[in-house]
Motif scaffolding. Structure first.
Motif, PDB file in Angstrom:
ATOM      1  N   LEU A  20       0.812  -1.216   0.000  1.00 29.59           N
ATOM      2  CA  LEU A  20       0.000   0.000   0.000  1.00 29.59           C
ATOM      3  C   LEU A  20       0.846   1.267   0.000  1.00 29.59           C
ATOM      4  O   LEU A  20       0.368   2.330  -0.357  1.00 29.59           O
ATOM      5  CB  LEU A  20      -0.939   0.019   1.211  1.00 29.59           C
ATOM      6  CG  LEU A  20      -1.991  -1.087   1.258  1.00 29.59           C
ATOM      7  CD1 LEU A  20      -2.769  -1.009   2.564  1.00 29.59           C
ATOM      8  CD2 LEU A  20      -2.916  -1.006   0.063  1.00 29.59           C
ATOM      9  N   LEU A  21       2.097   1.132   0.431  1.00 33.65           N
ATOM     10  CA  LEU A  21       2.989   2.288   0.393  1.00 33.65           C
ATOM     11  C   LEU A  21       3.180   2.691  -1.059  1.00 33.65           C
ATOM     12  O   LEU A  21       3.280   1.836  -1.943  1.00 33.65           O
ATOM     13  CB  LEU A  21       4.331   1.954   1.039  1.00 33.65           C
ATOM     14  CG  LEU A  21       4.273   1.588   2.524  1.00 33.65           C
ATOM     15  CD1 LEU A  21       5.635   1.150   3.022  1.00 33.65           C
ATOM     16  CD2 LEU A  21       3.760   2.746   3.340  1.00 33.65           C
ATOM     17  N   PRO A  22       3.235   3.965  -1.331  1.00 36.29           N
ATOM     18  CA  PRO A  22       3.356   4.399  -2.731  1.00 36.29           C
ATOM     19  C   PRO A  22       4.592   3.800  -3.402  1.00 36.29           C
ATOM     20  O   PRO A  22       5.672   3.779  -2.818  1.00 36.29           O
ATOM     21  CB  PRO A  22       3.482   5.920  -2.635  1.00 36.29           C
ATOM     22  CG  PRO A  22       2.947   6.275  -1.302  1.00 36.29           C
ATOM     23  CD  PRO A  22       3.182   5.089  -0.414  1.00 36.29           C
ATOM     24  N   LYS A  23       4.395   3.313  -4.602  1.00 41.08           N
ATOM     25  CA  LYS A  23       5.511   2.733  -5.337  1.00 41.08           C
ATOM     26  C   LYS A  23       6.260   3.832  -6.073  1.00 41.08           C
ATOM     27  O   LYS A  23       5.711   4.884  -6.386  1.00 41.08           O
ATOM     28  CB  LYS A  23       5.042   1.662  -6.310  1.00 41.08           C
ATOM     29  CG  LYS A  23       4.327   2.193  -7.536  1.00 41.08           C
ATOM     30  CD  LYS A  23       4.044   1.092  -8.523  1.00 41.08           C
ATOM     31  CE  LYS A  23       3.395   1.684  -9.763  1.00 41.08           C
ATOM     32  NZ  LYS A  23       3.339   0.768 -10.849  1.00 41.08           N
ATOM     33  N   SER A  70       2.403  -3.557  -5.224  1.00 40.17           N
ATOM     34  CA  SER A  70       2.542  -2.099  -5.195  1.00 40.17           C
ATOM     35  C   SER A  70       1.922  -1.496  -6.450  1.00 40.17           C
ATOM     36  O   SER A  70       2.008  -2.052  -7.537  1.00 40.17           O
ATOM     37  CB  SER A  70       4.013  -1.712  -5.089  1.00 40.17           C
ATOM     38  OG  SER A  70       4.701  -2.113  -6.242  1.00 40.17           O
ATOM     39  N   GLY A  71       1.257  -0.384  -6.266  1.00 40.34           N
ATOM     40  CA  GLY A  71       0.581   0.266  -7.372  1.00 40.34           C
ATOM     41  C   GLY A  71      -0.769  -0.341  -7.695  1.00 40.34           C
ATOM     42  O   GLY A  71      -1.383  -0.015  -8.700  1.00 40.34           O
ATOM     43  N   GLY A  72      -1.254  -1.266  -6.850  1.00 40.65           N
ATOM     44  CA  GLY A  72      -2.572  -1.859  -7.071  1.00 40.65           C
ATOM     45  C   GLY A  72      -2.615  -2.865  -8.205  1.00 40.65           C
ATOM     46  O   GLY A  72      -3.627  -3.004  -8.882  1.00 40.65           O
ATOM     47  N   ARG A  73      -1.530  -3.598  -8.382  1.00 38.95           N
ATOM     48  CA  ARG A  73      -1.495  -4.600  -9.444  1.00 38.95           C
ATOM     49  C   ARG A  73      -1.860  -5.976  -8.900  1.00 38.95           C
ATOM     50  O   ARG A  73      -1.594  -6.281  -7.758  1.00 38.95           O
ATOM     51  CB  ARG A  73      -0.097  -4.653 -10.086  1.00 38.95           C
ATOM     52  CG  ARG A  73       0.303  -3.352 -10.736  1.00 38.95           C
ATOM     53  CD  ARG A  73       1.757  -3.324 -11.232  1.00 38.95           C
ATOM     54  NE  ARG A  73       2.669  -3.589 -10.125  1.00 38.95           N
ATOM     55  CZ  ARG A  73       3.584  -4.552 -10.123  1.00 38.95           C
ATOM     56  NH1 ARG A  73       3.744  -5.326 -11.169  1.00 38.95           N
ATOM     57  NH2 ARG A  73       4.369  -4.741  -9.078  1.00 38.95           N
ATOM     58  N   GLY A  74      -2.456  -6.784  -9.739  1.00 38.44           N
ATOM     59  CA  GLY A  74      -2.803  -8.149  -9.379  1.00 38.44           C
ATOM     60  C   GLY A  74      -3.267  -8.898 -10.610  1.00 38.44           C
ATOM     61  O   GLY A  74      -3.368  -8.328 -11.689  1.00 38.44           O
ATOM     62  N   GLY A  75      -3.527 -10.182 -10.460  1.00 31.69           N
ATOM     63  CA  GLY A  75      -3.955 -11.013 -11.577  1.00 31.69           C
ATOM     64  C   GLY A  75      -2.794 -11.775 -12.181  1.00 31.69           C
ATOM     65  O   GLY A  75      -1.624 -11.536 -11.864  1.00 31.69           O
ATOM     66  N   LEU A  76      -3.133 -12.700 -13.064  1.00 27.82           N
ATOM     67  CA  LEU A  76      -2.099 -13.544 -13.677  1.00 27.82           C
ATOM     68  C   LEU A  76      -1.129 -12.764 -14.560  1.00 27.82           C
ATOM     69  O   LEU A  76       0.008 -13.180 -14.753  1.00 27.82           O
ATOM     70  CB  LEU A  76      -2.757 -14.668 -14.489  1.00 27.82           C
ATOM     71  CG  LEU A  76      -3.455 -15.739 -13.668  1.00 27.82           C
ATOM     72  CD1 LEU A  76      -4.177 -16.724 -14.579  1.00 27.82           C
ATOM     73  CD2 LEU A  76      -2.470 -16.467 -12.766  1.00 27.82           C
ATOM     74  N   GLY A  77      -1.571 -11.636 -15.078  1.00 23.82           N
ATOM     75  CA  GLY A  77      -0.720 -10.845 -15.968  1.00 23.82           C
ATOM     76  C   GLY A  77       0.579 -10.382 -15.328  1.00 23.82           C
ATOM     77  O   GLY A  77       1.586 -10.235 -16.016  1.00 23.82           O
ATOM     78  N   VAL A  78       0.583 -10.178 -14.009  1.00 25.36           N
ATOM     79  CA  VAL A  78       1.818  -9.717 -13.362  1.00 25.36           C
ATOM     80  C   VAL A  78       2.908 -10.777 -13.415  1.00 25.36           C
ATOM     81  O   VAL A  78       4.092 -10.461 -13.296  1.00 25.36           O
ATOM     82  CB  VAL A  78       1.588  -9.267 -11.901  1.00 25.36           C
ATOM     83  CG1 VAL A  78       0.640  -8.091 -11.829  1.00 25.36           C
ATOM     84  CG2 VAL A  78       1.117 -10.411 -11.029  1.00 25.36           C
ATOM     85  N   PHE A  79       2.513 -12.029 -13.643  1.00 27.97           N
ATOM     86  CA  PHE A  79       3.493 -13.111 -13.730  1.00 27.97           C
ATOM     87  C   PHE A  79       4.052 -13.266 -15.147  1.00 27.97           C
ATOM     88  O   PHE A  79       4.813 -14.189 -15.417  1.00 27.97           O
ATOM     89  CB  PHE A  79       2.870 -14.427 -13.250  1.00 27.97           C
ATOM     90  CG  PHE A  79       2.516 -14.395 -11.790  1.00 27.97           C
ATOM     91  CD1 PHE A  79       3.473 -14.640 -10.820  1.00 27.97           C
ATOM     92  CD2 PHE A  79       1.230 -14.092 -11.381  1.00 27.97           C
ATOM     93  CE1 PHE A  79       3.160 -14.583  -9.479  1.00 27.97           C
ATOM     94  CE2 PHE A  79       0.890 -14.038 -10.043  1.00 27.97           C
ATOM     95  CZ  PHE A  79       1.852 -14.284  -9.083  1.00 27.97           C
ATOM     96  N   MET A  80       3.658 -12.358 -16.027  1.00 24.65           N
ATOM     97  CA  MET A  80       4.170 -12.353 -17.394  1.00 24.65           C
ATOM     98  C   MET A  80       4.973 -11.086 -17.694  1.00 24.65           C
ATOM     99  O   MET A  80       5.509 -10.942 -18.762  1.00 24.65           O
ATOM    100  CB  MET A  80       3.015 -12.445 -18.408  1.00 24.65           C
ATOM    101  CG  MET A  80       2.127 -13.629 -18.238  1.00 24.65           C
ATOM    102  SD  MET A  80       3.071 -15.150 -18.434  1.00 24.65           S
ATOM    103  CE  MET A  80       1.928 -16.308 -17.752  1.00 24.65           C
ATOM    104  N   GLY A  81       5.025 -10.162 -16.741  1.00 25.81           N
ATOM    105  CA  GLY A  81       5.689  -8.881 -16.961  1.00 25.81           C
ATOM    106  C   GLY A  81       7.108  -8.869 -16.428  1.00 25.81           C
ATOM    107  O   GLY A  81       7.657  -9.899 -16.009  1.00 25.81           O
ATOM    108  N   PRO A  82       7.729  -7.694 -16.431  1.00 27.42           N
ATOM    109  CA  PRO A  82       9.115  -7.568 -15.998  1.00 27.42           C
ATOM    110  C   PRO A  82       9.357  -7.951 -14.540  1.00 27.42           C
ATOM    111  O   PRO A  82      10.466  -8.276 -14.155  1.00 27.42           O
ATOM    112  CB  PRO A  82       9.441  -6.088 -16.206  1.00 27.42           C
ATOM    113  CG  PRO A  82       8.334  -5.508 -16.992  1.00 27.42           C
ATOM    114  CD  PRO A  82       7.179  -6.436 -16.911  1.00 27.42           C
ATOM    115  N   THR A  83       8.304  -7.927 -13.710  1.00 24.38           N
ATOM    116  CA  THR A  83       8.471  -8.282 -12.302  1.00 24.38           C
ATOM    117  C   THR A  83       8.324  -9.780 -12.037  1.00 24.38           C
ATOM    118  O   THR A  83       8.506 -10.218 -10.901  1.00 24.38           O
ATOM    119  CB  THR A  83       7.443  -7.535 -11.426  1.00 24.38           C
ATOM    120  OG1 THR A  83       6.127  -7.910 -11.840  1.00 24.38           O
ATOM    121  CG2 THR A  83       7.620  -6.031 -11.506  1.00 24.38           C
ATOM    122  N   ALA A  84       8.022 -10.564 -13.032  1.00 28.97           N
ATOM    123  CA  ALA A  84       7.740 -11.994 -12.846  1.00 28.97           C
ATOM    124  C   ALA A  84       8.872 -12.727 -12.133  1.00 28.97           C
ATOM    125  O   ALA A  84       8.627 -13.514 -11.212  1.00 28.97           O
ATOM    126  CB  ALA A  84       7.436 -12.648 -14.183  1.00 28.97           C
TER     127      ALA A  84
END
Length: 184
Positions: A20-23, A70-84
């Motif tokens: 929840l802390l600002p990213k 952080s930033g309110g992200r969620g879902g399966l898509g986050v496991f396909m991005g640069p943070t995966a």
């Protein structure tokens, strides 16, 4: 058993709250976030197995779509991005951090927890993160490694904070470090 489940859930919630802390977003899609401090604390306080389970529970909830990163992200898509790579690495980071705290005796808890957080929460985590970034961003491992240099100072501060918080908890509630029981 019930106590372990409660602590696993509590630490998964702590990781969510730290999101929840600002990213602070960097140009290549990987944010600076306080959630890595939560990963370090999972290992230092809960130990290897429970710490990794807390992270897995958190990632399962994120995969189901709750916007807890952080930033309110969620879902399966986050496991396909640069943070995966970093997300997958969180499990290994908590596990390695917990193993070190569990087995390294003879030093003050603050030192052990800080060093364990550097090894597990930075070195191991960066290994996964660099591989993930190299694949997703189509960069070489050296180029991806150069991108994570911006994270090092903040993560060292987080490792020190994790060590100090872990030592404070151990002083306030002896025996509360689930992965570090007194030697027999």
């Amino acid at each position: 058993m019930e106590k372990s489940v409660a602590y696993i859930a509590l630490f998964a919630a702590m990781i969510a709250v730290l999101g929840l802390l600002p990213k602070i977003s960097l140009g290549f899609g990987v944010p600076i976030t306080a959630q890595s401090l939560g990963i370090m604390l999972c290992g230092t306080v809960l130990g290897a197995r429970r710490g990794a389970l807390a992270v897995l529970l958190f990632l399962l909830i994120v995969a189901l779509g709750l916007p807890l990163l952080s930033g309110g992200r969620g879902g399966l898509g986050v496991f396909m991005g640069p943070t995966a790579g970093f997300l997958v690495g969180w499990v290994a980071a908590a596990f390695v951090t917990g193993l070190i705290v569990q087995y390294w005796r003879g030093m003050p808890v603050a030192v052990v927890a800080s060093v364990a957080s550097v090894i597990g929460g930075i070195i191991v985590l960066y290994g996964f993160g660099i591989v993930g970034m190299a694949i997703v961003l189509n960069k070489s491992f050296i180029e991806a490694a150069a991108l994570v240099v911006a994270f090092i100072p903040g993560d060292i501060v987080k490792a020190i904070i994790a060590g100090l918080l872990t030592a404070a908890l151990a002083r306030a509630r002896p025996g509360s470090l689930m992965g570090r029981r007194p030697a027999r």
